[in-house]
Design a protein around this motif. Structure first.
Motif, PDB file in Angstrom:
ATOM      1  N   TRP A 150       0.844  -1.188   0.000  1.00  0.00           N
ATOM      2  CA  TRP A 150       0.000   0.000   0.000  1.00  0.00           C
ATOM      3  C   TRP A 150       0.885   1.247   0.000  1.00  0.00           C
ATOM      4  CZ3 TRP A 150      -4.619   0.462  -1.594  1.00  0.00           C
ATOM      5  CH2 TRP A 150      -5.353   1.631  -1.359  1.00  0.00           C
ATOM      6  N   ARG A 154       0.748   5.530  -5.275  1.00  0.00           N
ATOM      7  CA  ARG A 154       0.881   6.995  -5.235  1.00  0.00           C
ATOM      8  C   ARG A 154       2.043   7.482  -6.085  1.00  0.00           C
ATOM      9  NH1 ARG A 154       1.399   8.671   0.797  1.00  0.00           N
ATOM     10  NH2 ARG A 154       1.295  10.740  -0.168  1.00  0.00           N
ATOM     11  N   ILE A 204      -4.887  -0.508   4.999  1.00  0.00           N
ATOM     12  CA  ILE A 204      -5.430   0.825   4.725  1.00  0.00           C
ATOM     13  C   ILE A 204      -5.785   1.531   6.033  1.00  0.00           C
ATOM     14  CG2 ILE A 204      -7.385   2.073   3.726  1.00  0.00           C
ATOM     15  CD1 ILE A 204      -7.415  -0.010   1.484  1.00  0.00           C
ATOM     16  N   TYR A 207      -2.739   2.892   7.779  1.00  0.00           N
ATOM     17  CA  TYR A 207      -1.912   3.851   7.029  1.00  0.00           C
ATOM     18  C   TYR A 207      -2.071   5.245   7.631  1.00  0.00           C
ATOM     19  CZ  TYR A 207       0.466   5.462   2.741  1.00  0.00           C
ATOM     20  OH  TYR A 207       1.357   5.976   1.838  1.00  0.00           O
ATOM     21  N   GLN A 212      -3.586  10.056   3.473  1.00  0.00           N
ATOM     22  CA  GLN A 212      -4.689   9.623   2.620  1.00  0.00           C
ATOM     23  C   GLN A 212      -6.000  10.261   3.110  1.00  0.00           C
ATOM     24  OE1 GLN A 212      -4.604   5.295   2.660  1.00  0.00           O
ATOM     25  NE2 GLN A 212      -5.644   5.179   4.617  1.00  0.00           N
ATOM     26  N   SER A 216      -9.131  10.994  -1.514  1.00  0.00           N
ATOM     27  CA  SER A 216      -7.879  10.700  -2.213  1.00  0.00           C
ATOM     28  C   SER A 216      -8.127   9.743  -3.378  1.00  0.00           C
ATOM     29  CB  SER A 216      -6.872  10.050  -1.246  1.00  0.00           C
ATOM     30  OG  SER A 216      -6.543  10.924  -0.184  1.00  0.00           O
ATOM     31  N   TRP A 218      -6.213   7.634  -4.672  1.00  0.00           N
ATOM     32  CA  TRP A 218      -5.600   6.314  -4.509  1.00  0.00           C
ATOM     33  C   TRP A 218      -6.290   5.479  -3.440  1.00  0.00           C
ATOM     34  CZ3 TRP A 218      -3.008  10.902  -3.350  1.00  0.00           C
ATOM     35  CH2 TRP A 218      -2.879  11.216  -1.995  1.00  0.00           C
ATOM     36  N   LEU A 219      -7.404   5.957  -2.919  1.00  0.00           N
ATOM     37  CA  LEU A 219      -8.121   5.268  -1.861  1.00  0.00           C
ATOM     38  C   LEU A 219      -9.440   4.714  -2.397  1.00  0.00           C
ATOM     39  CD1 LEU A 219      -7.887   4.791   1.242  1.00  0.00           C
ATOM     40  CD2 LEU A 219      -9.153   6.927   1.560  1.00  0.00           C
ATOM     41  N   HIS A 223     -13.607   3.178   1.312  1.00  0.00           N
ATOM     42  CA  HIS A 223     -12.777   3.702   2.394  1.00  0.00           C
ATOM     43  C   HIS A 223     -12.763   5.235   2.380  1.00  0.00           C
ATOM     44  CE1 HIS A 223     -10.934   0.065   4.129  1.00  0.00           C
ATOM     45  NE2 HIS A 223     -11.003  -0.443   2.913  1.00  0.00           N
ATOM     46  N   GLY A 225     -12.418   7.164  -0.403  1.00  0.00           N
ATOM     47  CA  GLY A 225     -11.630   7.737  -1.477  1.00  0.00           C
ATOM     48  C   GLY A 225     -12.426   7.911  -2.753  1.00  0.00           C
TER      49      GLY A 225
END
Length: 256
Positions: A150, A154, A204, A207, A212, A216, A218-219, A223, A225
């Motif tokens: 993870w 990014r 996740i 993190y 994040q 985001s 990338w999420l 969750h 994102g």
């Protein structure tokens, strides 16, 4: 097998990680056996996954031989490097040769790395798994070790600009080994998927929140994102596949 290239590559990579100010967070690495063959199954979220994935086995003093697509081996620079590291070339049209090579490596006591999703997940969630990981582990009689990456997405992944700015956290979480028997590859593949899904959620959640924030890209959406859903990602994958086929056909026509 002799490894003249791998050790200096690892030293160089770790130096680059430090120069980039990256925080590498490892957990569960004791699950990678220190001796004997083992198959490591990784999620796939970015183009540099195999660079960081090897760190999962580093505390055990092992080197990972990744199964990677043929296109990388066809590259004039990437190909010689991949071969010098003894990675395994995978031809998606004819996978028997790579399957046999993986079995050969495992029988020799090597650690092999595989991406059961085969391609990068735009959703940042686990896509459907191919059954190759459980079949290879069962046939070779080696442990199948789930690994979650993870933060790698990014830096370099599909549909987004490269970002190698400093200070990113890279999390690598290793789960307890599974021991497929081959009696029911479909069920054993489903079990691997379930185990890795739980590991992904844990990774996740653990993190750094400041890296994040909600929304985001990338999420995963569930969750908080803005990554595409698995269904949306599947449509994008299909469109990409059609476009790639069109380009190949045009290239063949041009040569003709």
């Amino acid at each position: 097998m002799r490894d003249l290239t791998y050790p200096p590559v690892i030293v160089t990579a770790k130096t680059l990680f430090r120069l980039l100010g990256q925080k590498i967070r490892l957990s569960g690495t004791e699950h990678v056996p220190q001796t004997g063959g083992a198959l490591l199954a990784f999620n796939h979220i970015g183009y540099v996954d195999f660079v960081y994935g090897g760190l999962a086995a580093n505390p055990s003093g092992r080197l990972v031989r990744f199964m990677a697509k043929r296109e990388i081996f066809d590259h004039k620079l990437g190909g010689p490097l991949m071969r010098s590291l003894h990675h395994i070339e995978v031809d998606r049209g004819e996978g028997l040769a790579s399957y046999r090579k993986a079995l050969e490596y495992l029988a020799a006591g090597e650690v092999v790395g595989i991406f059961p999703e085969a391609t990068i997940s735009r959703a940042m969630e686990l896509k459907e798994f191919k059954s190759g990981a459980t079949r290879i582990a069962a046939t070779a009689g080696v442990p199948l070790v789930p690994v979650i990456l993870w933060g790698t997405q990014r830096m370099m992944t599909k549909d987004h600009e490269r970002d190698f700015s400093r200070g990113k956290t890279i999390s690598i979480r290793v789960g307890e080994p599974l021991h497929p028997t081959g009696a029911d590859p479909v069920a054993e593949t489903a079990e691997l998927h379930q185990v890795m899904s739980s590991l992904l959620d844990e990774t996740i959640a653990d993190y750094p929140a400041d890296e994040q924030p909600p929304g985001s890209w990338w999420l995963p959406a569930r969750h908080g994102g803005s990554a595409p859903s698995l269904e949306e990602a599947a449509r994008l994958d299909a469109a990409e596949k059609r476009d790639r086929a069109t380009r190949r056909a045009a290239k063949r026509a041009g040569k003709a």
